[in-house]
Design an enzyme around this catalytic site. Structure first.
Site, PDB file in Angstrom:
ATOM      1  N   GLU A  34       0.849  -1.188   0.000  1.00 17.81           N
ATOM      2  CA  GLU A  34       0.000   0.000   0.000  1.00 17.81           C
ATOM      3  C   GLU A  34       0.889   1.244   0.000  1.00 17.81           C
ATOM      4  OE1 GLU A  34      -2.390   3.005   0.047  1.00 17.81           O
ATOM      5  OE2 GLU A  34      -3.147   0.970  -0.309  1.00 17.81           O
ATOM      6  N   ASN A  96     -15.091   7.488   1.476  1.00 14.77           N
ATOM      7  CA  ASN A  96     -16.256   7.674   0.614  1.00 14.77           C
ATOM      8  C   ASN A  96     -17.531   7.897   1.439  1.00 14.77           C
ATOM      9  OD1 ASN A  96     -17.037   5.133   1.543  1.00 14.77           O
ATOM     10  ND2 ASN A  96     -16.585   4.068  -0.356  1.00 14.77           N
ATOM     11  N   VAL A 226       4.801   1.803  -5.416  1.00 11.25           N
ATOM     12  CA  VAL A 226       5.327   0.995  -6.506  1.00 11.25           C
ATOM     13  C   VAL A 226       5.641   1.893  -7.699  1.00 11.25           C
ATOM     14  CG1 VAL A 226       4.745  -0.798  -8.192  1.00 11.25           C
ATOM     15  CG2 VAL A 226       4.228  -1.139  -5.771  1.00 11.25           C
ATOM     16  N   HIS A 454     -16.634   8.267  -8.777  1.00  8.94           N
ATOM     17  CA  HIS A 454     -16.926   6.895  -9.202  1.00  8.94           C
ATOM     18  C   HIS A 454     -16.108   6.544 -10.440  1.00  8.94           C
ATOM     19  CE1 HIS A 454     -21.166   7.428  -7.238  1.00  8.94           C
ATOM     20  NE2 HIS A 454     -20.210   7.254  -6.344  1.00  8.94           N
ATOM     21  N   ALA A 488     -11.491  -1.309  -9.967  1.00  7.61           N
ATOM     22  CA  ALA A 488     -12.536  -0.654 -10.766  1.00  7.61           C
ATOM     23  C   ALA A 488     -12.035  -0.156 -12.113  1.00  7.61           C
ATOM     24  CB  ALA A 488     -13.144   0.512  -9.985  1.00  7.61           C
TER      25      ALA A 488
END
Length: 517
Positions: A34, A96, A226, A454, A488
């Site tokens: 992360e 969110n 990363v 979104h 997503a």
């Protein structure tokens, strides 16, 4: 075996947390990386547990849980400003609106038609049920009772003033009441399902990672940005961190989200050949990475609430939504109305009291497509995000019609009764646009439309011969091996719903498919 781990998962957000925890429970050795902080659930500041996300967004800790330098242009006519993306374990599920809404299952019929075989309603519905513990409708065969994500709906008597006003105005207009917006075929006025327990947020860090931290098969590393995927020939064998450290595994999964997953691919030589050549990056696979971003464009009408109807800082910001059809026979439920008992955007207006609310309308299925572009190979540099909303006339026309419907609803007693005087005094530019021509209203919408955070589709999934696809239906990056994208960014289009639940479902489903592949 290539390294100490069987899978490296990059990104601990909604998809990555579910994927890593489920895979580790199956006995797979997983390293979860992360870029933001790793923390135990008990350490999350209480303002981020609040049912009102504004509490966290206005807190001094906002830079710890959001990427503060990530900006986006919403339409071609707007200047860039902050694009809310979660930072740290839990990802955007920590910041969110806690909406646990599913897309209509018809979306997944369209996924299959778009070449995403194995992602039809019959395949995805069991995973939507498995991820949830629905306290209201869990006994129904399309819901679940034992999953890690709690689903709660506030009773109408506990709703805020704007919730109640929108509900009454919409029912008065002729919309039906649908008690469960996640039921097959549901349309009309519904309570929002919320992923909270006892009125407090439950993120994917809470639901998936915290219970899995004692597993010997799962290692979580925070502050691990990363840079690139490491290859031997055409096979991915690990990742290189921003500081130069190389970590190796049998396969690499990017779950870094709609912005970061394509950025990592681009730095790794996977993307449009002309863009990579301009950056001086050797082309490993010429794919349309970052080319098809989508989000839901929304228009708001601010409500200057009376003191007795104003929400407090820890009150739930929304409980009511209205799904409806724009009139396109091929796209049921392609529009959404929402109540906002307290609205961060309205709070910035000098003419609106601090407790201001709003109602909004957004296009729930869009055709416009934007882009993610990197201009700097420094992994700490944020990409250029151009959402390009309302570029397609089909989206613009439906938002135009939607805001006219919304204006009709706010000009009724249920909304007028909660406002402090004439609500149009704080919405004068919109009123003038509504009184003008279509072209006048279109200019207003292009200048003021907001997104709903979104974002999807920057690494689109499709058949292996689809020139618009980046990954195949098994989420494998085309043209290389050992590398997948699972988040997503692979959605072929933005679903007709908030994206969090579908992102979690994707991680759950692919944990089983990785195990079987």
């Amino acid at each position: 075996m290539v390294g100490s781990w069987e899978i490296i998962v990059v990104g601990a957000g909604s998809s990555g947390a579910a994927l890593a925890a489920r895979s580790a429970r199956k006995g797979c050795r997983v390293l979860l990386l992360e870029a933001g902080i790793d923390y135990r659930s008990a350490a999350l500041p209480e303002e981020w547990r609040s049912p009102n996300p504004i509490t966290g967004l206005l807190s001094p800790t906002v830079g710890d849980y959001l990427w503060p330098e990530l900006n986006a242009t919403r339409t071609a006519e707007q200047e860039p400003y902050l694009y809310w993306r979660g930072r740290g374990v839990g990802g955007s599920s920590t910041v969110n609106g806690q909406i646990a809404i599913r897309p209509p299952m018809e979306d997944f019929e369209e996924w299959v038609k778009a070449g995403c075989t194995g992602w039809g309603p019959e395949e995805v519905l069991p995973y939507f049920a498995a991820l949830e513990a629905d306290q209201d409708f869990g006994s129904r065969d399309y819901h679940g009772t034992t999953g890690p994500t709690p689903v709660f709906r506030a009773p109408v008597e506990n709703w805020g003033a704007v919730d109640e006003g929108l509900r009454a105005a919409a029912l008065q207009h002729g919309f039906d009441w649908a008690e469960d917006v996640n039921a097959p075929g549901a349309t009309g006025v519904s309570p929002y399902p919320i992923n909270s327990r006892g009125g407090r947020r439950v993120s994917t860090n809470d639901a998936y990672l915290e219970p899995a931290r004692n597993l010997a098969t799962l290692e979580i590393r925070g502050d691990s940005l990363v840079d690139t995927v490491v290859f031997e020939g055409t096979r991915a064998v690990g990742v290189r961190l921003a500081g130069g450290e190389v970590l190796r595994a049998e396969q690499v999964v990017l779950s870094a989200g709609v912005v970061a997953s394509p950025a990592i691919l681009l730095r790794s030589g996977i993307g449009p050949a002309d863009a990579l050549t301009r950056l001086g990056v050797e082309v490993r696979a010429d794919l349309p990475v970052g080319q098809d971003m989508q989000d839901h464009p929304m228009s708001l009408i601010d409500l200057p609430l009376t003191p007795e109807h104003s929400a407090g800082p820890d009150d739930r910001h929304t409980n009511c939504c209205v799904r409806y059809d724009s009139g396109r026979p091929d796209l049921p439920n392609d529009m959404m109305l929402v109540a906002l008992n307290q609205n961060a955007l309205a709070m910035s207006s000098a003419d609106v009291r601090a407790g201001a609310g709003a109602v909004g309308v957004f296009v729930n299925r869009v055709f416009s497509r934007g882009s993610i572009e990197i201009t700097d190979l420094d992994p700490a540099a944020q990409p250029l995000v151009r959402e390009n909303m309302l570029a397609d006339e089909r989206d613009l026309r439906r938002l135009r019609d939607g805001v006219r419907l919304l204006a009709e609803l706010v000009d009724t007693d249920p909304i007028r009764d909660i406002c402090d005087g004439d609500l149009w005094r704080v919405n004068r530019p919109l009123r003038e646009a509504l009184d003008g021509t279509d072209a006048h209203l279109d200019r207003y919408l292009r200048a003021t439309a907001v997104d709903t955070q979104h974002g999807t589709s920057t690494c689109r999934m499709g058949s292996a011969d689809d020139r618009t696809a980046v990954v195949d239906p098994s989420c494998r990056v085309l043209g290389v091996s050992g590398l997948r994208v699972i988040d997503a960014s692979i959605f072929p289009f933005v679903p007709r719903a908030n994206t969090n639940l579908t992102a979690i479902m994707t991680g759950e489903l692919m944990a089983d498919r990785l195990d079987a592949s």
